[in-house]
Design a protein around this motif. Sequence first.
Motif, PDB file in Angstrom:
ATOM      1  N   THR A 530       0.831  -1.211   0.000  1.00 24.78           N
ATOM      2  CA  THR A 530       0.000   0.000   0.000  1.00 24.78           C
ATOM      3  C   THR A 530       0.863   1.257   0.000  1.00 24.78           C
ATOM      4  OG1 THR A 530      -1.713  -1.194   1.209  1.00 24.78           O
ATOM      5  CG2 THR A 530      -1.830   1.215   1.232  1.00 24.78           C
ATOM      6  N   LYS A 533       2.626   1.769  -3.377  1.00 25.34           N
ATOM      7  CA  LYS A 533       1.710   2.328  -4.370  1.00 25.34           C
ATOM      8  C   LYS A 533       1.510   3.822  -4.144  1.00 25.34           C
ATOM      9  CE  LYS A 533      -2.934   1.665  -6.286  1.00 25.34           C
ATOM     10  NZ  LYS A 533      -4.172   0.855  -6.204  1.00 25.34           N
ATOM     11  N   GLN A 537       2.492   6.969  -6.693  1.00 24.64           N
ATOM     12  CA  GLN A 537       1.470   7.922  -7.115  1.00 24.64           C
ATOM     13  C   GLN A 537       1.865   9.356  -6.761  1.00 24.64           C
ATOM     14  OE1 GLN A 537      -2.118   6.513  -5.245  1.00 24.64           O
ATOM     15  NE2 GLN A 537      -2.473   4.884  -6.765  1.00 24.64           N
ATOM     16  N   GLY A 545       3.175   4.942 -14.163  1.00 22.57           N
ATOM     17  CA  GLY A 545       3.165   3.869 -13.175  1.00 22.57           C
ATOM     18  C   GLY A 545       4.521   3.517 -12.613  1.00 22.57           C
ATOM     19  N   GLU A 577       6.644  -0.266  -8.921  1.00 19.93           N
ATOM     20  CA  GLU A 577       5.929  -0.501  -7.667  1.00 19.93           C
ATOM     21  C   GLU A 577       6.382  -1.791  -7.005  1.00 19.93           C
ATOM     22  OE1 GLU A 577       1.731  -0.006  -8.046  1.00 19.93           O
ATOM     23  OE2 GLU A 577       1.293  -1.123  -6.195  1.00 19.93           O
ATOM     24  N   THR A 581       8.105  -2.149  -3.338  1.00 19.86           N
ATOM     25  CA  THR A 581       7.473  -3.021  -2.341  1.00 19.86           C
ATOM     26  C   THR A 581       8.484  -4.010  -1.772  1.00 19.86           C
ATOM     27  OG1 THR A 581       5.349  -2.835  -3.480  1.00 19.86           O
ATOM     28  CG2 THR A 581       5.615  -4.677  -1.959  1.00 19.86           C
TER      29      THR A 581
END
Length: 596
Positions: A530, A533, A537, A545, A577, A581
């Motif tokens: 989360t 991401k 953004q 992306g 992403e 992560t």
Amino acid sequence: MAGLLVFLVIAGTAGWFVYSYLAKRAEGISTKDLITSPVIVSPFDHIVLEQGEIESSSNIEVTCQVESRGNNSGTAILWVIDEGARVSKGDKLVELDASQLELTLKESRIQVITAAANVATAKALVEQATIARQEYLEGVFKTEEKAILSEKAIAEQELRKNQLALQSSERLVAKGLVKSLQLDADKYAVANARNQLQAAEGRLRVLRDLTKRKMLVQFDSDIEAAKAQLAAAESGLAEEEQELADVKKQIENCVIVAPSEGVVVHANRYSSRGGNAEFVVEAGATVRERQAIIRLPDPSQMQVKCKINESRITLIQAGMPAKIAVESVTGLRLKGAVVKVNRYAEPGSFFSSSIKEYATWVEIINPPDNIRTGMTAEVQIFVEQIPDATQIPIQGLYEHGGKMYSLVKTGPQSFETREVTIRATNDTMACIDEGLKEGETVVLNLRSFLTLMDLPELEQTDNSDMREIAADRARDTARGGETMDATEGPRDEAGGPPRDRGGPGNSGPGNSGPGGGGSSADGGRPDPATIAKMRIQQSDTDGDGKLSQDEINAVEDERRRGSLVEADTDGDGMVTESELTSAMQKRMSQGGGGPR
């Protein structure tokens, strides 16, 4: 008047109660249980005491000058002088193995002889090419030219003769004395003679204009080629001679002599992890090119290198006097002065503590001959010397709330707690600026009689500035989206840390129990996917992306920008992403806190 009497009665009663309380508190305490010391005024030396190692401030380092050749990893030591020996300039220190170099020397001599033969052959070729050019110009060309000139002269003579015969035949034919056939024969003879003359002239012109140029170009080319071959042979000879000289020099370098006088110290190398020896100078050991083998410290320029704790390094300055005691020489006391204080901490090892230490060098004034490098010495650095200082033993001090206090004995069973101001301390005594006077008696074993001390209550620390920081961060979050530092978890709606939400399904702080409302399965820890991401953004300005290098550089927070750079595991300059992560999961698994 009545009010005054009431006040006096109340004050007397209160005093009596206070006296009774102090008397009861002092009951049962024997005077012999107290350890006291008078406050004295005498010279005070503020000393920093440290252990160090003696070394020379002027070291001549003797290195291996034998070059590594091919796959050879080094050169073996055949003999080395004993450590601690005193040597003079020119004395033999080390002998290295030169057997491989001796073989190379023989091969190099053969190569020099071969190269010299090639030079002699190339010189001969140059001389031959030069002679061939001269031979053509002065011999072959002139001979051919004269032969053609001779043919030309004969052709001219033959042409004139035939022309005269043709003229005679024409006159005779006109008179009818000779037939026309004779006239035709004379005409043919003239034409033939003229052709022979033209042919001779053509051969002469070709010889002079073309053949001569062609042959000279060929001869000049041969000369230049021979000279180039000679230059190459001479260059090869020079290289082989240089190689031979280098090999001879390397063989000479296998015997190392002292460049100056001094005391021999082997350049042994020890590991920072446990002190195990990584390299020991001894017969059979292998040394590499430019590796230190021997150090020759100057015994007249000695110093002590000591490491001072970070809590006291700010007290030390260059020029401060010092006393030096050498542990291995009984009764030896030397004088010195601080010459350098390192501005950077010494590198730590696997076994060292987290407390930083700073190297400090103390010059030894007039060092004696019986001290050696590597000896352990105790250094007393005199930070400050006060001729008339009010001082007490350091046991008479008690710290409370960041201030220092002493317990002063004012009577047989009476005591007074005094706040004192300390100017300096050493290992045994403390110099007092304010709070005590000469002749007063202080209690030393304070911790055994803390009940006698009247210490003020500690004020509660004002941490309102922390709330201001939290409010500022909340406003930043409201403007730019949710943010988290390395030690933060998810924030609530106001931008602060998550609140404890009681009620059904919540098991307590952090909501880590069954049915808890934490952001991940481990209860309250941030969810890397989360957060990753969200990070993408926030910084993805082009909406593809993933983060490019320009988008990463645009991140204002330096720590977050560094974590984004570290997340680029494939090194393509883009952070996806999934990469971010994975980096966050790895950091959290290693106990590095939440994402940055």
